[in-house]
Write a protein that holds these residues in place. Structure first.
Motif: not given
Length: 689
Positions: A424, A513-514, A256, A451, A357, A484-485, A511
């Protein structure tokens, strides 16, 4: 990869910078005088990227400064006692690759558990590792894997891995995890030193590494050379639970942002301060990733043992192509020094398509300071219509973007009027990705990316009058987070539209990251647009990294009139309830009702049905991991949530659970919409649904 002959296997090993070790059908007892000496192999062992006939094996055996290259012996056996060895080979280690070793063991059988170990010339042995090959392409049995991300050991512990191991050891063989998909932030390149920062929130700062020749911003140190990144990987791999997880399962990994730079993109380095040219830093980050994570990703050298970094200069990027890719030669050399996106077939039911990403993404469309004047009273909220204009750049509104962006009385020139739309993936990777989706023949097409993809929005237009001085416009929702997306509206729609138009079924996203759990649907639009889901979308919580609710518990002002939208304080005190989860799924009216009555039924009765039809579950305070089971007719995703992992739990099971919840969906046919069914198996999910 399908099953291949020895000659093709040797070529494949060369392409990923690995020593080749070909197996045979005549198993024999080990002939190596192995005696376990884990201190000689301080980072343990690992395996990665299995196919149906081979797997990449890894270890690190450091030697003293000045020692020339040495040789290790690797064995792969059908039993943990190494009475039936099927692969035996030697591999070279040297200081040039920080004494790391990669061996591609081939000639193995599909869907088989194997054990492996390394031994040096003096008989000192690594710990024994366990790995597993993939099923053959036509194998109809169900597939099970875990996905994880965000393991900051500087500020937490990896109790989730201990729980994973405990449960997997007790599962029936058919229900055991086949591999672990690591979706990034394997390390955090920003490191705190305990004598400078003793705590953050309620967390102890643990020693990770001392970074040689690095930089510093605030209390964070960060690497600028390969030696700095290597030091951090070694510090992370000192964690016993991470070592045990890597010794039990093959990992399939993608980086990431923190494997290179916190706020970096392409080869631009940024860690809480100004951007700087970072071509040499990107190459250093790629080299350390290649050295420490076994993956079928070819190095620049093409050699069996070393990365072979290209020589680059840190120079400004001044020319950009039509997609926002920096054309400066050193930038291109740096980002292409390791191409991580790849696909992965696992039996009849899984095509795993993994994307990068950060290496090819365009500039952040929301970074212009002029739009920061929009709604300062509305914490974390940004007008959704303005976000869509910024995301679309010069292509917005069919190529006729507005000259000005407005929010109530604030009017600013459109800073993205002539800019390319946000990407991205970048043009080349996106073309590859879409082609992989078109050509997939597996039951389930799983997009593994680092992401999150679900929209992250709220409805402040429904706030009661007088709560804030400024009134949120009735014509738009609020975007709650970007990057992100979830805010890459145009590119995400391009992907989802292809899934719809090509009649692709079994499409799902996993996914990270959050730092939170999400379950829902992949859809290009939300009301007032057309809600037309084409697949499923899941986000896994962080293994240990601090999340949104932890930050808000410690920093959100008590006197802020919007606090009930994020945290509901009970009259008797104690920990506040996380109404932010409710805000994203049900809206402001539900939050305000719950903060007043603490009656969940009454709060749900005033839910805004048009806010988030794409969401079935969201927990912004979750930690843990997720598992996926794929069969011919169902996808079953289980979230295993643990308490906040501030200290290491010494129990064999890693400690208690907060909850376990399953989201299952039957395979849908072309033209049908996917449908998730939720089941809470244990614990309390709070305000997550």
């Amino acid at each position: 990869m399908s099953r291949i002959d020895r000659r093709m296997f040797l070529q494949a090993a060369l392409s990923v910078g690995a020593t080749a070790a070909w197996g045979n059908d005549l198993a024999h007892a080990s002939r190596v005088a192995w005696r376990e000496q884990r201190t000689m192999f301080p980072e343990g062992v690992a395996s990665g990227d299995p196919d149906d006939s081979s797997v990449l094996l890894w270890t690190r055996r450091p030697y003293a400064a000045g020692v020339a290259a040495r040789t290790l012996h690797v064995e792969v056996a059908e039993d943990c006692a190494f009475g039936r060895v099927v692969v035996s080979a030697t591999a070279r280690v040297s200081a040039e690759s920080d004494w790391t070793c990669r061996v591609l063991a081939g000639g193995l059988k599909p869907t088989r558990v194997y054990w492996y170990r390394f031994t040096d010339s003096e008989g000192n042995g690594s710990r024994v590792g366990r790995t597993r090959t993939a099923p053959a392409e036509g194998d109809d049995r169900a597939v099970r894997f875990a996905f994880v991300s965000c393991q900051d050991v500087n500020e937490g512990k990896l109790n989730a891995y201990r729980r994973m191991i405990f449960e997997d050891e007790r599962a029936a063989p058919a229900d055991q995890i086949g591999f672990v998909l690591h979706l990034g932030d394997f390390i955090y390149e920003v490191v705190e030193y305990p004598e400078e920062v003793k705590t953050r929130y309620d967390r102890t700062i643990y020693e990770v590494a001392r970074i040689p020749d690095g930089g510093k911003v605030g209390k964070f140190h960060y690497p600028l050379t390969v030696d700095g990144y290597r030091a951090i990987y070694r510090g992370y791999l000192a964690d016993p639970d991470l070592q045990d997880a890597r010794a039990r399962w093959p990992f399939v990994a993608m980086w990431d942002n923190h494997e290179f730079s916190w706020q970096g993109w392409q080869s631009i380095q940024q860690a809480g301060g100004p951007e700087r040219p970072g071509q040499s830093i990107k190459v250093a980050a790629n080299q350390a990733w290649f050295e420490y994570l076994p993956a079928r990703v070819p190095p620049p050298s093409g050699s069996l043992e070393t990365f072979g970094p290209p020589k680059v200069k840190d120079v400004p990027i001044e020319q950009w192509d039509e997609n926002g890719l920096g054309l400066e030669p050193n930038n291109l050399a740096a980002i292409n020094s390791l191409i991580g996106y790849r696909s992965y077939r696992y039996g009849r039911h899984l095509d795993l398509i993994i994307t990068d990403q950060h290496s090819y993404r365009s500039a952040d469309p929301f970074s212009d300071k002029s739009v920061a004047s929009f709604g300062p009273e509305f914490t974390s909220m940004f007008p959704e219509d303005a976000a869509q204009i910024l995301d679309g750049g010069r292509t917005f509104n069919g190529g006729n973007p507005p000259n000005e962006i407005s929010f109530n009385s604030a009017h600013v020139p459109n800073p993205r009027k002539n800019a390319p739309p946000q990407t991205i993936l970048g043009a080349t990777q996106k073309a590859w990705f879409l082609d992989q989706l078109r050509r997939s023949t597996a039951t389930w097409k799983i997009w593994g990316n680092s992401e999150g993809a679900p929209d992250w929005r709220s409805d402040p237009q429904n706030l009661p009058p007088g709560l804030t001085k400024e009134i949120w416009p009735k014509t738009t929702y609020a975007l709650m987070s970007s990057g992100d997306y979830g805010s890459a509206y145009r590119e995400r729609a391009e992907i989802y539209d292809l899934v719809r138009d090509e009649k692709i079924t079994g499409f799902a996203i996993v996914s990270g990251d959050r730092h939170s759990f999400w379950a829902g649907y992949a859809t290009s639009e939300l009301p007032p647009g057309k809600f037309d889901p084409v697949g499923l979308s899941f986000v896994g919580a962080s293994l240990s990294s601090a999340g949104t609710m932890e930050a808000y518990e410690h920093s959100f002002p008590k006197a802020d009139p919007l606090r009930p939208l994020f945290l509901a304080d009970r009259p008797g005190g104690g920990k506040p309830d996380w109404t932010y989860n409710m805000l994203l799924k049900h809206g402001v009216r539900s939050c305000l009702e719950y903060a007043k009555s603490f009656d969940l039924k009454r709060a749900h009765a005033v839910s805004n049905a048009e806010l988030a039809p794409h969401l079935e579950f969201v927990d912004l305070g979750g930690h843990g991991y997720a598992t996926v089971r794929l069969s011919a007719d169902e996808m079953r995703t289980e979230f295993v949530c643990i308490p906040r992992p501030i200290t290491r739990n010494e129990r064999a099971d890693g400690g208690p659970l907060r909850y376990r919840v399953v989201h299952s969906a039957p395979l849908w046919r072309a033209g049908e919409k996917p449908k998730l069914v939720q089941q809470v198996l244990e614990g309390d999910i709070g305000l997550s649904t």
